[in-house]
Design a protein around this motif. Sequence first.
Motif, PDB file in Angstrom:
ATOM      1  N   GLN A  21       0.863  -1.183   0.000  1.00  0.00           N
ATOM      2  CA  GLN A  21       0.000   0.000   0.000  1.00  0.00           C
ATOM      3  C   GLN A  21       0.896   1.228   0.000  1.00  0.00           C
ATOM      4  O   GLN A  21       1.903   1.268   0.706  1.00  0.00           O
ATOM      5  N   PHE A  22       0.513   2.222  -0.786  1.00  0.00           N
ATOM      6  CA  PHE A  22       1.297   3.457  -0.896  1.00  0.00           C
ATOM      7  C   PHE A  22       2.752   3.156  -1.278  1.00  0.00           C
ATOM      8  O   PHE A  22       3.685   3.726  -0.736  1.00  0.00           O
ATOM      9  N   ASP A  23       2.924   2.221  -2.195  1.00  0.00           N
ATOM     10  CA  ASP A  23       4.238   1.818  -2.724  1.00  0.00           C
ATOM     11  C   ASP A  23       5.188   1.269  -1.667  1.00  0.00           C
ATOM     12  O   ASP A  23       6.408   1.354  -1.812  1.00  0.00           O
ATOM     13  N   ALA A  24       4.645   0.707  -0.583  1.00  0.00           N
ATOM     14  CA  ALA A  24       5.480   0.099   0.460  1.00  0.00           C
ATOM     15  C   ALA A  24       4.732  -1.090   1.053  1.00  0.00           C
ATOM     16  O   ALA A  24       3.499  -1.097   1.094  1.00  0.00           O
ATOM     17  N   PRO A  25       5.464  -2.101   1.484  1.00  0.00           N
ATOM     18  CA  PRO A  25       4.775  -3.212   2.166  1.00  0.00           C
ATOM     19  C   PRO A  25       4.133  -2.699   3.454  1.00  0.00           C
ATOM     20  O   PRO A  25       4.695  -1.829   4.132  1.00  0.00           O
ATOM     21  N   ILE A  26       2.969  -3.230   3.793  1.00  0.00           N
ATOM     22  CA  ILE A  26       2.275  -2.716   4.980  1.00  0.00           C
ATOM     23  C   ILE A  26       3.072  -2.967   6.252  1.00  0.00           C
ATOM     24  O   ILE A  26       2.892  -2.281   7.245  1.00  0.00           O
ATOM     25  N   GLY A  27       3.985  -3.920   6.216  1.00  0.00           N
ATOM     26  CA  GLY A  27       4.840  -4.185   7.362  1.00  0.00           C
ATOM     27  C   GLY A  27       5.814  -3.051   7.654  1.00  0.00           C
ATOM     28  O   GLY A  27       6.421  -3.005   8.719  1.00  0.00           O
ATOM     29  N   LEU A  32       1.838  -1.105  12.433  1.00  0.00           N
ATOM     30  CA  LEU A  32       1.835  -2.560  12.279  1.00  0.00           C
ATOM     31  C   LEU A  32       3.090  -3.190  12.872  1.00  0.00           C
ATOM     32  O   LEU A  32       3.050  -4.324  13.355  1.00  0.00           O
ATOM     33  N   GLN A  33       4.187  -2.467  12.851  1.00  0.00           N
ATOM     34  CA  GLN A  33       5.405  -2.979  13.483  1.00  0.00           C
ATOM     35  C   GLN A  33       5.219  -3.109  14.993  1.00  0.00           C
ATOM     36  O   GLN A  33       5.691  -4.064  15.603  1.00  0.00           O
ATOM     37  N   HIS A  34       4.507  -2.156  15.590  1.00  0.00           N
ATOM     38  CA  HIS A  34       4.241  -2.214  17.032  1.00  0.00           C
ATOM     39  C   HIS A  34       3.375  -3.431  17.349  1.00  0.00           C
ATOM     40  O   HIS A  34       3.597  -4.124  18.341  1.00  0.00           O
TER      41      HIS A  34
END
Length: 132
Positions: A21-27, A32-34
């Motif tokens: 999403q938005f040219d980046a992995p959602i991770g 989401l990292q938290h």
Amino acid sequence: MAGAAQRCNEVLHRLAKALIQFDAPIGAFQALQHRAAWAHVELELARSSLMAALNAIDSNDEQAAQWVSLAKWKVGRMADRISNEAVQMHGGIGVTDELDVGLYFKRIRVLQALLGDSDYHLSRVSQVANAT
């Protein structure tokens, strides 16, 4: 339950790497990292309580029943929250038979009720603690 929750967490990690999403992995998003860090910590804490319960049983510890109840409560609570995260991240398809997440989610719910739910085991731990 611990194994099913571990599997849900692995599926979440794969999804976080694969979904863009938005040219980046959602991770890559901090929120989401938290959540991933929280899930990892909860898995390790639950595993530790499970290992302590098994050790108490193996060593014929007189407090083995308390350790077992504590482990059942902790693992059940952790599995509940991680399976909820997995379903939420997958959206409505997460509870269907289309994905393994739905299978793990349903299996965890059955295992939580089997041999006493979280309320039962938490009260059992508190009764033993108050008796000593």
